[in-house]
Scaffold this motif. Structure first.
Motif, PDB file in Angstrom:
ATOM      1  N   LYS A   1      12.104  -5.305  -1.989  1.00 61.36           N
ATOM      2  CA  LYS A   1      11.804  -3.990  -0.686  1.00 61.36           C
ATOM      3  C   LYS A   1      10.203  -3.866  -0.455  1.00 61.36           C
ATOM      4  CE  LYS A   1      10.493   0.871  -0.844  1.00 61.36           C
ATOM      5  NZ  LYS A   1      11.143   2.125  -0.633  1.00 61.36           N
ATOM      6  N   ASP A   2       9.981  -3.772   0.918  1.00 62.98           N
ATOM      7  CA  ASP A   2       8.576  -4.066   1.478  1.00 62.98           C
ATOM      8  C   ASP A   2       6.970  -2.354   1.590  1.00 62.98           C
ATOM      9  OD1 ASP A   2       6.086  -3.731   2.948  1.00 62.98           O
ATOM     10  OD2 ASP A   2       7.035  -4.450   4.525  1.00 62.98           O
ATOM     11  N   ASN A   3       7.036  -2.429   0.016  1.00 65.92           N
ATOM     12  CA  ASN A   3       6.163  -1.264  -0.819  1.00 65.92           C
ATOM     13  C   ASN A   3       5.061  -1.390  -0.001  1.00 65.92           C
ATOM     14  OD1 ASN A   3       8.472  -0.293  -2.708  1.00 65.92           O
ATOM     15  ND2 ASN A   3       7.591  -1.875  -3.986  1.00 65.92           N
ATOM     16  N   TYR A   4       4.396  -2.623   0.821  1.00 65.89           N
ATOM     17  CA  TYR A   4       2.601  -2.259   1.391  1.00 65.89           C
ATOM     18  C   TYR A   4       3.113  -1.488   2.745  1.00 65.89           C
ATOM     19  CZ  TYR A   4      -0.681  -3.510   4.218  1.00 65.89           C
ATOM     20  OH  TYR A   4      -1.797  -3.538   4.916  1.00 65.89           O
ATOM     21  N   THR A   5       4.198  -1.491   3.338  1.00 64.22           N
ATOM     22  CA  THR A   5       4.640  -0.844   5.106  1.00 64.22           C
ATOM     23  C   THR A   5       5.190  -0.026   4.216  1.00 64.22           C
ATOM     24  OG1 THR A   5       5.286  -2.977   5.967  1.00 64.22           O
ATOM     25  CG2 THR A   5       5.699  -1.025   7.236  1.00 64.22           C
ATOM     26  N   ASP A   6       5.636   1.099   3.496  1.00 65.37           N
ATOM     27  CA  ASP A   6       6.835   2.078   3.159  1.00 65.37           C
ATOM     28  C   ASP A   6       5.458   2.825   2.489  1.00 65.37           C
ATOM     29  OD1 ASP A   6       8.177   4.258   2.493  1.00 65.37           O
ATOM     30  OD2 ASP A   6       9.376   3.080   1.307  1.00 65.37           O
ATOM     31  N   SER A   7       4.774   3.310   2.877  1.00 65.21           N
ATOM     32  CA  SER A   7       3.440   4.066   2.021  1.00 65.21           C
ATOM     33  C   SER A   7       3.895   5.322   1.436  1.00 65.21           C
ATOM     34  CB  SER A   7       2.381   4.989   3.401  1.00 65.21           C
ATOM     35  OG  SER A   7       2.884   5.600   3.815  1.00 65.21           O
ATOM     36  N   ASN A   8       5.164   6.028   1.145  1.00 62.68           N
ATOM     37  CA  ASN A   8       5.705   6.906   0.461  1.00 62.68           C
ATOM     38  C   ASN A   8       6.664   6.297  -0.611  1.00 62.68           C
ATOM     39  OD1 ASN A   8       4.970   8.883   2.223  1.00 62.68           O
ATOM     40  ND2 ASN A   8       6.186   8.527   3.591  1.00 62.68           N
ATOM     41  N   GLY A   9       6.420   4.746  -0.575  1.00 62.07           N
ATOM     42  CA  GLY A   9       7.433   4.223  -2.153  1.00 62.07           C
ATOM     43  C   GLY A   9       6.634   4.112  -3.604  1.00 62.07           C
ATOM     44  N   LEU A  10       7.214   2.812  -4.165  1.00 58.60           N
ATOM     45  CA  LEU A  10       6.304   2.890  -4.929  1.00 58.60           C
ATOM     46  C   LEU A  10       5.024   2.308  -4.748  1.00 58.60           C
ATOM     47  CD1 LEU A  10       7.149   1.835  -7.635  1.00 58.60           C
ATOM     48  CD2 LEU A  10       7.321  -0.912  -6.810  1.00 58.60           C
ATOM     49  N   MET A  11       4.454   2.331  -4.306  1.00 55.79           N
ATOM     50  CA  MET A  11       2.609   2.045  -4.226  1.00 55.79           C
ATOM     51  C   MET A  11       2.165   3.146  -3.677  1.00 55.79           C
ATOM     52  SD  MET A  11       2.131  -1.590  -3.310  1.00 55.79           S
ATOM     53  CE  MET A  11       0.633  -0.565  -4.025  1.00 55.79           C
ATOM     54  N   LYS A  12       2.892   4.378  -3.117  1.00 55.82           N
ATOM     55  CA  LYS A  12       1.737   5.468  -3.533  1.00 55.82           C
ATOM     56  C   LYS A  12       1.798   5.625  -4.834  1.00 55.82           C
ATOM     57  CE  LYS A  12       2.407  10.180  -1.594  1.00 55.82           C
ATOM     58  NZ  LYS A  12       3.210  11.281  -0.748  1.00 55.82           N
ATOM     59  N   THR A  13       3.156   5.353  -5.607  1.00 53.16           N
ATOM     60  CA  THR A  13       3.016   6.438  -7.005  1.00 53.16           C
ATOM     61  C   THR A  13       2.374   5.664  -7.887  1.00 53.16           C
ATOM     62  OG1 THR A  13       5.994   6.807  -7.267  1.00 53.16           O
ATOM     63  CG2 THR A  13       4.946   6.299  -8.715  1.00 53.16           C
ATOM     64  N   PHE A  14       2.034   4.290  -7.399  1.00 52.49           N
ATOM     65  CA  PHE A  14       1.310   3.500  -8.326  1.00 52.49           C
ATOM     66  C   PHE A  14      -0.422   3.637  -8.866  1.00 52.49           C
ATOM     67  CE2 PHE A  14       4.117  -0.515  -8.319  1.00 52.49           C
ATOM     68  CZ  PHE A  14       4.592   0.349  -9.737  1.00 52.49           C
ATOM     69  N   ILE A  15      -0.225   3.780  -6.937  1.00 46.72           N
ATOM     70  CA  ILE A  15      -1.589   4.105  -6.600  1.00 46.72           C
ATOM     71  C   ILE A  15      -2.341   5.679  -7.128  1.00 46.72           C
ATOM     72  CG2 ILE A  15      -3.511   4.808  -5.122  1.00 46.72           C
ATOM     73  CD1 ILE A  15      -2.245   3.008  -3.205  1.00 46.72           C
ATOM     74  N   LYS A  16      -1.545   6.802  -7.297  1.00 44.45           N
ATOM     75  CA  LYS A  16      -1.227   8.135  -8.089  1.00 44.45           C
ATOM     76  C   LYS A  16      -1.626   7.682  -9.487  1.00 44.45           C
ATOM     77  CE  LYS A  16       0.276  12.523  -8.515  1.00 44.45           C
ATOM     78  NZ  LYS A  16       1.289  13.384  -9.205  1.00 44.45           N
ATOM     79  N   GLU A  17      -0.811   6.888  -9.986  1.00 41.26           N
ATOM     80  CA  GLU A  17      -1.043   6.725 -11.871  1.00 41.26           C
ATOM     81  C   GLU A  17      -2.515   5.928 -11.804  1.00 41.26           C
ATOM     82  OE1 GLU A  17       2.594   4.134 -12.386  1.00 41.26           O
ATOM     83  OE2 GLU A  17       3.514   6.161 -12.439  1.00 41.26           O
ATOM     84  N   VAL A  18      -2.653   4.884 -11.247  1.00 36.85           N
ATOM     85  CA  VAL A  18      -4.357   4.431 -11.340  1.00 36.85           C
ATOM     86  C   VAL A  18      -5.575   5.051 -11.101  1.00 36.85           C
ATOM     87  CG1 VAL A  18      -5.449   2.501 -10.301  1.00 36.85           C
ATOM     88  CG2 VAL A  18      -2.741   1.583 -11.078  1.00 36.85           C
ATOM     89  N   LEU A  19      -5.503   6.089 -10.040  1.00 33.25           N
ATOM     90  CA  LEU A  19      -6.640   6.752  -9.752  1.00 33.25           C
ATOM     91  C   LEU A  19      -6.702   8.313  -9.727  1.00 33.25           C
ATOM     92  CD1 LEU A  19      -7.137   4.865  -5.617  1.00 33.25           C
ATOM     93  CD2 LEU A  19      -8.052   4.383  -8.082  1.00 33.25           C
ATOM     94  N   VAL A  20      -5.404   8.937  -9.910  1.00 28.12           N
ATOM     95  CA  VAL A  20      -5.651  10.406 -10.116  1.00 28.12           C
ATOM     96  C   VAL A  20      -5.136  10.639 -11.627  1.00 28.12           C
ATOM     97  CG1 VAL A  20      -4.670  12.417  -8.991  1.00 28.12           C
ATOM     98  CG2 VAL A  20      -4.749  10.653  -7.606  1.00 28.12           C
ATOM     99  N   ASP A  21      -4.086  10.256 -11.737  1.00 28.76           N
ATOM    100  CA  ASP A  21      -3.948  10.240 -13.076  1.00 28.76           C
ATOM    101  C   ASP A  21      -4.176   8.855 -14.354  1.00 28.76           C
ATOM    102  OD1 ASP A  21      -2.698  13.346 -12.744  1.00 28.76           O
ATOM    103  OD2 ASP A  21      -0.789  12.185 -12.089  1.00 28.76           O
ATOM    104  N   PRO A  22      -4.608   8.956 -14.367  1.00 32.70           N
ATOM    105  CA  PRO A  22      -5.404   6.898 -15.371  1.00 32.70           C
ATOM    106  C   PRO A  22      -5.127   7.625 -16.404  1.00 32.70           C
ATOM    107  CG  PRO A  22      -7.661   8.020 -14.763  1.00 32.70           C
ATOM    108  CD  PRO A  22      -6.420   8.937 -13.919  1.00 32.70           C
ATOM    109  N   VAL A  23      -4.242   6.534 -17.326  1.00 27.48           N
ATOM    110  CA  VAL A  23      -4.141   6.245 -19.281  1.00 27.48           C
ATOM    111  C   VAL A  23      -5.371   6.701 -19.461  1.00 27.48           C
ATOM    112  CG1 VAL A  23      -3.318   5.506 -21.091  1.00 27.48           C
ATOM    113  CG2 VAL A  23      -2.560   4.942 -18.328  1.00 27.48           C
TER     114      VAL A  23
END
Length: 172
Positions: free
Chosen positions: A148-170
């Motif tokens: 699916k278009d995860n670039y256009t759908d800002s509430n989808g998978l990309m939001k989760t990835f960005i949160k995991e990298v920037l907000v809750d990093p390992v």
């Protein structure tokens, strides 16, 4: 401007015309070029000249981005009054179904992945970090446009990835 003209004239170009214009308007070669700025002193004038001439690996990466985007976003874009899609071009030029056009795009994706891999495996005058950068940007297309278009759908998978990298990093 060409795409705007196509939209206003309800024109469906050939596949070759469409790809030539849409690879540039998608700005993927520009993204690759600008990514080299952050690579520091190893980014020489010659590297910028090389990438500006759209070598095989850059062309393949731009094609991959375009194909993946077309498969997952064309229906949504048509609903909002967008220029024709590559799938429309295939369907008109070869009188085929949408499903067959998607399969043709997938076949081309296989070919361009081979081009990217060959360029990374063969010795080249371009230092490997620049080739790996193109490879990694190509891999990222698989994240953005997988199923699916995860670039256009800002509430989808990309939001989760960005949160995991920037907000809750390992923690390291």
């Amino acid at each position: 401007m060409t795409e705007a003209r196509w939209l206003n004239e309800n024109h469906i170009p050939t596949i070759e015309e469409y790809m030539r214009i849409s690879k540039k308007s998608g700005a993927y070669p520009l993204l690759i070029l600008t990514s080299y700025i952050g690579m520091g002193d190893i980014s020489t004038k010659e590297i910028f000249i090389w990438v500006s001439n759209e070598p095989r690996i850059v062309n393949a990466a731009a094609t991959l981005c375009r194909l993946m985007d077309e498969i997952v976003s064309s229906e949504f874009e048509q609903k909002r009054g967008h220029v024709c899609s590559l799938l429309d071009c295939y369907m008109k030029q070869f009188d085929m179904s949408r499903e067959a056009a998607i399969q043709e795009c997938k076949n081309r994706m296989t070919i361009v992945w081979k081009d990217i891999n060959e360029e990374c495996l063969r010795p080249t005058k371009v230092p490997m970090p620049f080739m790996i950068c193109v490879l990694n940007l190509s891999r990222f297309m698989d994240v953005i446009y997988k199923n699916k278009d995860n670039y256009t759908d800002s509430n989808g998978l990309m939001k989760t990835f960005i949160k995991e990298v920037l907000v809750d990093p390992v923690p390291i």
